[in-house]
Design a protein around this motif. Sequence first.
Motif, PDB file in Angstrom:
ATOM      1  N   GLU A 118       0.789  -1.099  -0.080  1.00 33.90           N
ATOM      2  CA  GLU A 118      -0.013   0.068   0.110  1.00 33.90           C
ATOM      3  C   GLU A 118       0.903   1.270  -0.120  1.00 33.90           C
ATOM      4  OE1 GLU A 118      -1.031  -1.008   4.768  1.00 33.90           O
ATOM      5  OE2 GLU A 118      -2.301   0.462   3.808  1.00 33.90           O
ATOM      6  N   THR A 119       0.433   2.353  -0.285  1.00 38.28           N
ATOM      7  CA  THR A 119       0.936   3.731  -0.261  1.00 38.28           C
ATOM      8  C   THR A 119       0.357   4.390   0.750  1.00 38.28           C
ATOM      9  OG1 THR A 119       1.650   3.486  -2.532  1.00 38.28           O
ATOM     10  CG2 THR A 119       1.598   5.535  -1.754  1.00 38.28           C
ATOM     11  N   ILE A 120       1.043   5.072   1.580  1.00 38.84           N
ATOM     12  CA  ILE A 120       0.431   5.878   2.631  1.00 38.84           C
ATOM     13  C   ILE A 120       1.551   7.010   2.708  1.00 38.84           C
ATOM     14  CG2 ILE A 120       0.433   5.906   5.218  1.00 38.84           C
ATOM     15  CD1 ILE A 120       0.577   3.012   5.542  1.00 38.84           C
ATOM     16  N   ILE A 121       0.667   8.308   2.579  1.00 37.71           N
ATOM     17  CA  ILE A 121       1.434   9.607   2.696  1.00 37.71           C
ATOM     18  C   ILE A 121       1.324   9.931   4.054  1.00 37.71           C
ATOM     19  CG2 ILE A 121       1.592  11.740   1.603  1.00 37.71           C
ATOM     20  CD1 ILE A 121       2.477   9.373  -0.230  1.00 37.71           C
ATOM     21  N   GLY A 122       2.157  10.225   4.810  1.00 35.73           N
ATOM     22  CA  GLY A 122       1.862  10.687   6.180  1.00 35.73           C
ATOM     23  C   GLY A 122       1.688  12.237   6.279  1.00 35.73           C
ATOM     24  N   ASN A 123       1.163  12.702   7.468  1.00 39.04           N
ATOM     25  CA  ASN A 123       0.688  14.050   7.644  1.00 39.04           C
ATOM     26  C   ASN A 123       1.880  15.055   7.487  1.00 39.04           C
ATOM     27  OD1 ASN A 123       1.785  13.764  10.106  1.00 39.04           O
ATOM     28  ND2 ASN A 123      -0.030  14.158  11.157  1.00 39.04           N
ATOM     29  N   ASN A 124       3.139  14.762   7.564  1.00 36.02           N
ATOM     30  CA  ASN A 124       4.018  15.682   7.241  1.00 36.02           C
ATOM     31  C   ASN A 124       4.712  15.826   5.873  1.00 36.02           C
ATOM     32  OD1 ASN A 124       4.246  16.761  10.108  1.00 36.02           O
ATOM     33  ND2 ASN A 124       5.049  14.730  10.527  1.00 36.02           N
ATOM     34  N   ILE A 125       3.858  15.053   4.819  1.00 38.05           N
ATOM     35  CA  ILE A 125       4.500  14.964   3.303  1.00 38.05           C
ATOM     36  C   ILE A 125       3.487  15.882   2.596  1.00 38.05           C
ATOM     37  CG2 ILE A 125       5.019  13.432   1.619  1.00 38.05           C
ATOM     38  CD1 ILE A 125       7.073  13.103   3.667  1.00 38.05           C
ATOM     39  N   THR A 126       4.238  16.350   1.727  1.00 35.37           N
ATOM     40  CA  THR A 126       3.167  17.341   0.560  1.00 35.37           C
ATOM     41  C   THR A 126       3.808  16.633  -0.827  1.00 35.37           C
ATOM     42  OG1 THR A 126       2.870  18.959   1.822  1.00 35.37           O
ATOM     43  CG2 THR A 126       2.797  19.447  -0.525  1.00 35.37           C
ATOM     44  N   ILE A 127       2.668  16.189  -1.521  1.00 37.54           N
ATOM     45  CA  ILE A 127       2.945  15.927  -2.868  1.00 37.54           C
ATOM     46  C   ILE A 127       2.401  16.998  -3.993  1.00 37.54           C
ATOM     47  CG2 ILE A 127       2.889  14.163  -4.635  1.00 37.54           C
ATOM     48  CD1 ILE A 127       3.238  12.191  -2.391  1.00 37.54           C
ATOM     49  N   GLU A 128       3.496  17.569  -4.823  1.00 39.24           N
ATOM     50  CA  GLU A 128       2.645  18.256  -5.755  1.00 39.24           C
ATOM     51  C   GLU A 128       2.849  17.488  -7.150  1.00 39.24           C
ATOM     52  OE1 GLU A 128       2.778  22.374  -3.979  1.00 39.24           O
ATOM     53  OE2 GLU A 128       2.266  21.865  -5.864  1.00 39.24           O
ATOM     54  N   HIS A 141      -2.654  11.064   4.715  1.00 38.69           N
ATOM     55  CA  HIS A 141      -3.039  11.803   5.790  1.00 38.69           C
ATOM     56  C   HIS A 141      -2.188  13.147   5.547  1.00 38.69           C
ATOM     57  CE1 HIS A 141      -3.639   8.412   8.369  1.00 38.69           C
ATOM     58  NE2 HIS A 141      -3.085   7.726   7.555  1.00 38.69           N
ATOM     59  N   SER A 171      -6.677  13.951   8.502  1.00 35.96           N
ATOM     60  CA  SER A 171      -5.720  15.160   8.329  1.00 35.96           C
ATOM     61  C   SER A 171      -5.531  15.101   6.967  1.00 35.96           C
ATOM     62  CB  SER A 171      -4.363  14.836   9.236  1.00 35.96           C
ATOM     63  OG  SER A 171      -3.858  13.635   8.872  1.00 35.96           O
TER      64      SER A 171
END
Lengths: 104, 118
Positions: free
Chosen positions: A3-13, A25, A43
């Motif tokens: 799975e792919t999990i983007i935590g709450n301290n990560i931003t993806i453009e 998140h 979040s």
Amino acid sequence: MAETIIGNNITIEGDITGSDPLTIHGTVRGSLQIDDLVTIAASGHAEADIESATIEVAGVVEGNVTASDKIDIKAGGRLIGDVRAPRVLIADGASFKGNINMQD
Amino acid sequence: MEGANVIGADTLIQGAIQGRGSLLVAGRVRGSITLEGELETAAGAEIEGEVSVDVGRISGRHQGNVRATSEVILNAGASVSGDLEAPIIRISPEATLCGHIQMNLEIPRNPGSAGRRR
């Protein structure tokens, strides 16, 4: 399954595609095209068009959302955009602004 | 679970990834990774673009420079086409590197941020 999990301290453009279930998140600006499941957690913040089989929104989505199976906006979730899906759940406490098209 | 960041093996991200914390990339990234934290790329990972982190543990394939404020480690099977820049660099005999190596004592984290002396 992976799975792919983007935590709450990560931003993806940018654009995320693939077959791993995706959970956000953090923040994504761009587009999401995922085979089976996209979850925008409480979040999470997506300024993006989203396409998947099932899309669950507990956070904020600004964008058009297309699900081949189901869209589920949870209590506390916010969706601003158009929704296309055969099944649409909007919980008491969810916030939604846009069009809904449930026809194929 | 909120702290863990994982890019799955069947996921492709085209764009810029930035933030804080640990990131494990098992899939593909075309773009840049700018992370205050530790990046680990798994054996099947493919990264095209600039990487700027605190610690880089590389087992995947990279095209692009890898800069770290602390340490870059190329594990067996890693393949990097690009420059490595870090105060500490470890390269496994079974890793492949085509690029320059620069070991500085003070590396700016990324443009616009204050450098940090370790």
